[in-house]
Design a protein around this motif. Structure first.
Motif, PDB file in Angstrom:
ATOM      1  N   LYS A   1       0.837  -1.200   0.000  1.00 60.80           N
ATOM      2  CA  LYS A   1       0.000   0.000   0.000  1.00 60.80           C
ATOM      3  C   LYS A   1       0.876   1.257   0.000  1.00 60.80           C
ATOM      4  O   LYS A   1       0.575   2.247  -0.675  1.00 60.80           O
ATOM      5  N   LEU A   2       1.963   1.216   0.761  1.00 62.39           N
ATOM      6  CA  LEU A   2       2.895   2.349   0.772  1.00 62.39           C
ATOM      7  C   LEU A   2       3.596   2.476  -0.578  1.00 62.39           C
ATOM      8  O   LEU A   2       3.817   3.586  -1.076  1.00 62.39           O
TER       9      LEU A   2
ATOM     10  N   ARG B   1       2.371   1.663  -3.473  1.00 61.54           N
ATOM     11  CA  ARG B   1       1.433   2.257  -4.420  1.00 61.54           C
ATOM     12  C   ARG B   1       1.302   3.760  -4.217  1.00 61.54           C
ATOM     13  O   ARG B   1       1.154   4.519  -5.177  1.00 61.54           O
ATOM     14  N   GLU B   2       1.371   4.215  -2.957  1.00 65.26           N
ATOM     15  CA  GLU B   2       1.293   5.651  -2.703  1.00 65.26           C
ATOM     16  C   GLU B   2       2.493   6.372  -3.326  1.00 65.26           C
ATOM     17  O   GLU B   2       2.347   7.407  -3.967  1.00 65.26           O
ATOM     18  N   VAL B   3       3.679   5.802  -3.121  1.00 58.93           N
ATOM     19  CA  VAL B   3       4.890   6.416  -3.684  1.00 58.93           C
ATOM     20  C   VAL B   3       4.891   6.272  -5.206  1.00 58.93           C
ATOM     21  O   VAL B   3       5.225   7.216  -5.939  1.00 58.93           O
TER      22      VAL B   3
ATOM     23  N   ASP C   1       2.343   6.085  -7.291  1.00 53.62           N
ATOM     24  CA  ASP C   1       1.399   7.001  -7.927  1.00 53.62           C
ATOM     25  C   ASP C   1       1.821   8.454  -7.753  1.00 53.62           C
ATOM     26  O   ASP C   1       1.624   9.278  -8.659  1.00 53.62           O
ATOM     27  N   ALA C   2       2.413   8.771  -6.610  1.00 52.38           N
ATOM     28  CA  ALA C   2       2.829  10.161  -6.355  1.00 52.38           C
ATOM     29  C   ALA C   2       3.890  10.616  -7.348  1.00 52.38           C
ATOM     30  O   ALA C   2       3.854  11.745  -7.839  1.00 52.38           O
TER      31      ALA C   2
ATOM     32  N   GLN D   1      -1.240  13.698  -9.654  1.00 57.99           N
ATOM     33  CA  GLN D   1      -1.631  12.977  -8.444  1.00 57.99           C
ATOM     34  C   GLN D   1      -1.331  13.823  -7.207  1.00 57.99           C
ATOM     35  O   GLN D   1      -0.217  14.321  -7.029  1.00 57.99           O
TER      36      GLN D   1
ATOM     37  N   ALA E   1      -0.804  13.585  -3.405  1.00 56.28           N
ATOM     38  CA  ALA E   1      -0.552  12.549  -2.399  1.00 56.28           C
ATOM     39  C   ALA E   1       0.141  13.153  -1.186  1.00 56.28           C
ATOM     40  O   ALA E   1       1.019  14.009  -1.311  1.00 56.28           O
ATOM     41  N   ASP E   2      -0.252  12.686  -0.028  1.00 57.25           N
ATOM     42  CA  ASP E   2       0.402  13.077   1.220  1.00 57.25           C
ATOM     43  C   ASP E   2       1.389  11.965   1.578  1.00 57.25           C
ATOM     44  O   ASP E   2       1.001  10.910   2.074  1.00 57.25           O
ATOM     45  N   LEU E   3       2.666  12.176   1.302  1.00 56.54           N
ATOM     46  CA  LEU E   3       3.683  11.158   1.541  1.00 56.54           C
ATOM     47  C   LEU E   3       4.279  11.250   2.945  1.00 56.54           C
ATOM     48  O   LEU E   3       5.164  10.454   3.283  1.00 56.54           O
TER      49      LEU E   3
ATOM     50  N   VAL F   1       4.643   7.958   5.047  1.00 57.23           N
ATOM     51  CA  VAL F   1       5.311   6.774   4.504  1.00 57.23           C
ATOM     52  C   VAL F   1       6.508   6.345   5.339  1.00 57.23           C
ATOM     53  O   VAL F   1       6.637   5.186   5.751  1.00 57.23           O
TER      54      VAL F   1
END
Length: 436
Positions: free
Chosen positions: A401-402, A404-406, A408-409, A415, A417-419, A422
């Motif tokens: 999940k982390l 995917r956040e990075v 996509d960011a 995008q 995103a609040d990284l 992480v």
């Protein structure tokens, strides 16, 4: 990567003029493909194209050469190469229409006119083995030779690809191959490297995806720290030490984009990274994070394909790395949460080519009449199977999940995103794993 500007130009024009072209190749044209390379060549050394009668993929040239065909106009072009790299599709009459190519560069129209109207799948015979090659190889003259295809696609055939089976060709890079029956409607899948009728198995859509670096990433890392040492012992030591780590124990998360992203972002100008480095991070921790990044990137691809209705019930791995790195295969099993099988053959591309030869020869010449029959008798999987470890999969689900956040960011334009969480969450997982 040298053709990345041309690839962007083709993509923009395609989306504007011929969106149906882009739909069949995952919405974006790659710098690795035919027209981007040709356009780049025109701009840096147009004499090459001026002097050439035509351009031809080596997958087309080799079968023709084996058959003694010296006239380029007589070569049967492969639908595998034409469809996945050169925007060929029967829906619009073959290669791209001239108005599209003229909008890029008039000289591409001349190249287009040198290409045939029809491309063929591996069910078609290119010709028969020429005397000079029969003599060199110690084979009888007149053996049927099939139309060519790319190595990874034939690797899929040699691994026993069928509906519901993903074949992962894992080496310096990774190419994923799947098929789906032509009799069933198949949606266009954004980000894949093409959906082409007949490009893998006759009677099926061939679906290609992959990662533009895999073993090359691990090799690069070893090269960077070897400093003149012998690399094989270092590889072995890193594998052994990394295998002692539990998922999440290092607190590291990497992006596998050291050579850009082929699928699903199709962006050669993306670069790699490692999040979570501290003064205590070790070389084997970083090495494991790179292995995990390859697995996370592979899962992103599989998830995208599944999202568009293509069932993935089994995964068969082939190529050099699956046989050399049990650690990588176990990480794949744990990240995907499904078992990882290995092809019985270590040379699946060659085996796939042999299967194609056996089918064009037919039973009257000692071969097989169908691909189903040939693959039933000529392919299989190894007894070595990597089963997912439930405890590991639960941890990797959190880390993915982390990822995917990075992913996509940095990889998806626009995008938001609040990284911030992480790094903290990676440390939380690290602490939990070490306490356990």
């Amino acid at each position: 990567i040298s053709s990345h500007e041309e690839a962007v130009e083709i993509t923009k024009l395609g989306r504007k003029m011929k969106p149906h072209y882009m739909a069949k190749i995952g919405e974006s044209y790659s710098s690795e493909w035919f027209w981007a390379k040709a356009l780049h060549c025109l701009r840096v050394n147009d004499r090459v194209i001026q002097e050439a009668h035509t351009w031809m993929e080596i997958a087309d040239w080799i079968p023709a050469t084996l058959c003694g065909i010296s006239d380029a106009d007589e070569v049967k072009r492969s639908v595998c190469a034409a469809g996945h790299k050169a925007l060929y599709h029967d829906d619009w009459g073959g290669y791209p229409e001239e108005d599209f190519l003229q909008a890029l560069d008039q000289r591409l129209v001349d190249l287009r006119r040198s290409l045939p109207d029809k491309a063929y799948d591996i069910h078609e015979k290119e010709g028969t083995l020429a005397p000079q090659w029969a003599s060199k190889m110690g084979l009888p003259e007149g053996i049927p030779v099939a139309v060519g295809a790319f190595d990874a696609h034939l690797g899929g055939v040699g691994s026993g690809v069928s509906e519901g089976v993903m074949v992962k060709n894992i080496g310096t890079s990774c190419c994923d191959i799947l098929v789906s029956p032509l009799s069933e409607k198949l949606a266009d899948i954004p980000g894949v490297s093409g959906i082409v009728p007949g490009s893998v198995l006759p009677g099926n859509y061939g679906i290609e995806a992959g990662q533009s670096a895999l073993g090359d990433i691990h090799g690069w890392f070893v090269d960077m720290i070897a400093r003149g040492q012998k690399k094989k012992p270092l590889f072995k030591a890193l594998e052994q030490e990394a295998a002692q780590l539990k998922p999440g124990e290092s607190g590291l998360l990497a992006l596998d984009w050291m050579n850009g992203n082929r699928t699903i972002l199709v962006d050669q100008r993306l670069t790699g990274m490692v999040v979570g480095l501290t003064l205590h991070s070790s070389s084997h921790e970083i090495y494991r994070a790179l292995l995990e990044a390859s697995a996370f990137g592979a899962k992103v691809i599989a998830d995208r394909i599944s999202e568009y209705g293509v069932s993935i019930e089994r995964i068969i791995n082939c190529g050099g790395i699956p046989f050399k790195s049990p650690l990588l295969m176990q990480i794949y099993a744990d990240v995907f949460g499904v078992k990882m099988e290995l092809s019985q053959s270590a040379q699946t591309a060659a085996l796939g080519a042999a299967i194609a030869g056996s089918v064009v020869a037919g039973s009257e010449n000692g071969g097989y009449d169908t691909y189903e029959e040939a693959m039933k008798h000529m392919t299989g999987v190894s007894d070595v199977v990597y089963e997912p470890i439930e405890e590991h999969t639960k941890i990797y689900d959190r880390i993915f999940k982390l990822y995917r956040e990075v992913h996509d960011a940095f990889g998806v334009e626009g995008q938001q995103a609040d990284l911030y969480p992480v790094m903290k969450q990676l440390l939380d997982i690290k602490d939990e794993v070490r306490r356990s």
